[in-house]
Design a protein around this motif. Structure first.
Motif, PDB file in Angstrom:
ATOM      1  N   GLN A  76     -41.225  27.325 -15.694  1.00 33.93           N
ATOM      2  CA  GLN A  76     -41.003  28.412 -14.731  1.00 33.93           C
ATOM      3  C   GLN A  76     -41.930  28.251 -13.526  1.00 33.93           C
ATOM      4  N   LYS A  79     -40.473  25.687 -11.334  1.00 31.32           N
ATOM      5  CA  LYS A  79     -39.292  26.238 -10.654  1.00 31.32           C
ATOM      6  C   LYS A  79     -39.711  27.099  -9.461  1.00 31.32           C
ATOM      7  N   TYR A  80     -40.658  28.020  -9.696  1.00 30.27           N
ATOM      8  CA  TYR A  80     -41.081  28.916  -8.617  1.00 30.27           C
ATOM      9  C   TYR A  80     -41.842  28.177  -7.526  1.00 30.27           C
ATOM     10  N   LYS A  81     -42.654  27.215  -7.904  1.00 29.76           N
ATOM     11  CA  LYS A  81     -43.392  26.460  -6.889  1.00 29.76           C
ATOM     12  C   LYS A  81     -42.449  25.592  -6.064  1.00 29.76           C
ATOM     13  N   THR A  82     -41.396  25.081  -6.700  1.00 29.97           N
ATOM     14  CA  THR A  82     -40.398  24.308  -5.954  1.00 29.97           C
ATOM     15  C   THR A  82     -39.679  25.208  -4.956  1.00 29.97           C
ATOM     16  N   GLN A  83     -39.317  26.414  -5.395  1.00 28.37           N
ATOM     17  CA  GLN A  83     -38.689  27.369  -4.478  1.00 28.37           C
ATOM     18  C   GLN A  83     -39.630  27.712  -3.331  1.00 28.37           C
ATOM     19  N   GLU A  84     -40.899  27.925  -3.645  1.00 27.33           N
ATOM     20  CA  GLU A  84     -41.893  28.248  -2.617  1.00 27.33           C
ATOM     21  C   GLU A  84     -42.036  27.088  -1.635  1.00 27.33           C
ATOM     22  N   LYS A  86     -39.765  24.834  -0.850  1.00 29.42           N
ATOM     23  CA  LYS A  86     -38.572  24.807   0.009  1.00 29.42           C
ATOM     24  C   LYS A  86     -38.663  25.888   1.079  1.00 29.42           C
ATOM     25  N   SER A  87     -39.120  27.066   0.682  1.00 31.06           N
ATOM     26  CA  SER A  87     -39.263  28.172   1.634  1.00 31.06           C
ATOM     27  C   SER A  87     -40.283  27.820   2.711  1.00 31.06           C
ATOM     28  N   ASP A  89     -41.167  24.814   3.665  1.00 32.47           N
ATOM     29  CA  ASP A  89     -40.605  23.761   4.510  1.00 32.47           C
ATOM     30  C   ASP A  89     -39.667  24.356   5.564  1.00 32.47           C
ATOM     31  N   THR A  90     -38.846  25.309   5.134  1.00 29.80           N
ATOM     32  CA  THR A  90     -37.931  25.974   6.068  1.00 29.80           C
ATOM     33  C   THR A  90     -38.722  26.721   7.141  1.00 29.80           C
TER      34      THR A  90
END
Length: 125
Positions: A76, A79-84, A86-87, A89-90
């Protein structure tokens, strides 16, 4: 099981009223006593081994559950660090674009200011 069966056979044999074994009665009782001690030791050893094995099994199961929880937690986290990531990077791309646009606007304003300045400030003739 073998010791129990031997004890049963010997006890039945010496329990008979037959006089043919009368002379060996004392030796028979000694052997029966020895077998009873052996049976007791085997029972005690088996109980200890069973207890040790059950404790080891319980410890293994507890460790396995703990490892599963830890694995799930780490998955988990990933997963959350990957989402963070990506965010972020955007956000970085948007801010970089904003900086470039603002830089272009600043250059245009400075150029216009330079032209206005030349018109508004009187030059000595």
């Amino acid at each position: 099981e073998g010791v129990k069966m031997a004890l049963k056979v010997l006890k039945e044999y010496y329990a008979k009223e037959d006089k043919s074994h009368q002379a060996a009665q004392g030796a028979g009782e000694g052997i029966i006593g020895l077998l009873e001690v052996v049976e007791s030791d085997f029972t005690k050893g088996l109980a200890e081994m069973t207890s040790t094995e059950e404790s080891a099994q319980a410890a293994y199961e507890a460790e396995t559950k703990e490892n599963e929880v830890e694995k799930t937690t780490k998955e988990q986290d990933v997963k959350y660090k990957t989402q963070e990531l990506k965010s972020l990077d955007t956000t970085l791309a948007e801010l970089s674009s904003d900086k470039a646009t603002t830089g272009d606007e600043l250059a245009a304003v400075l150029e216009y200011y330079g032209k206005v300045k030349d018109r508004c400030i009187a030059k000595p003739e």
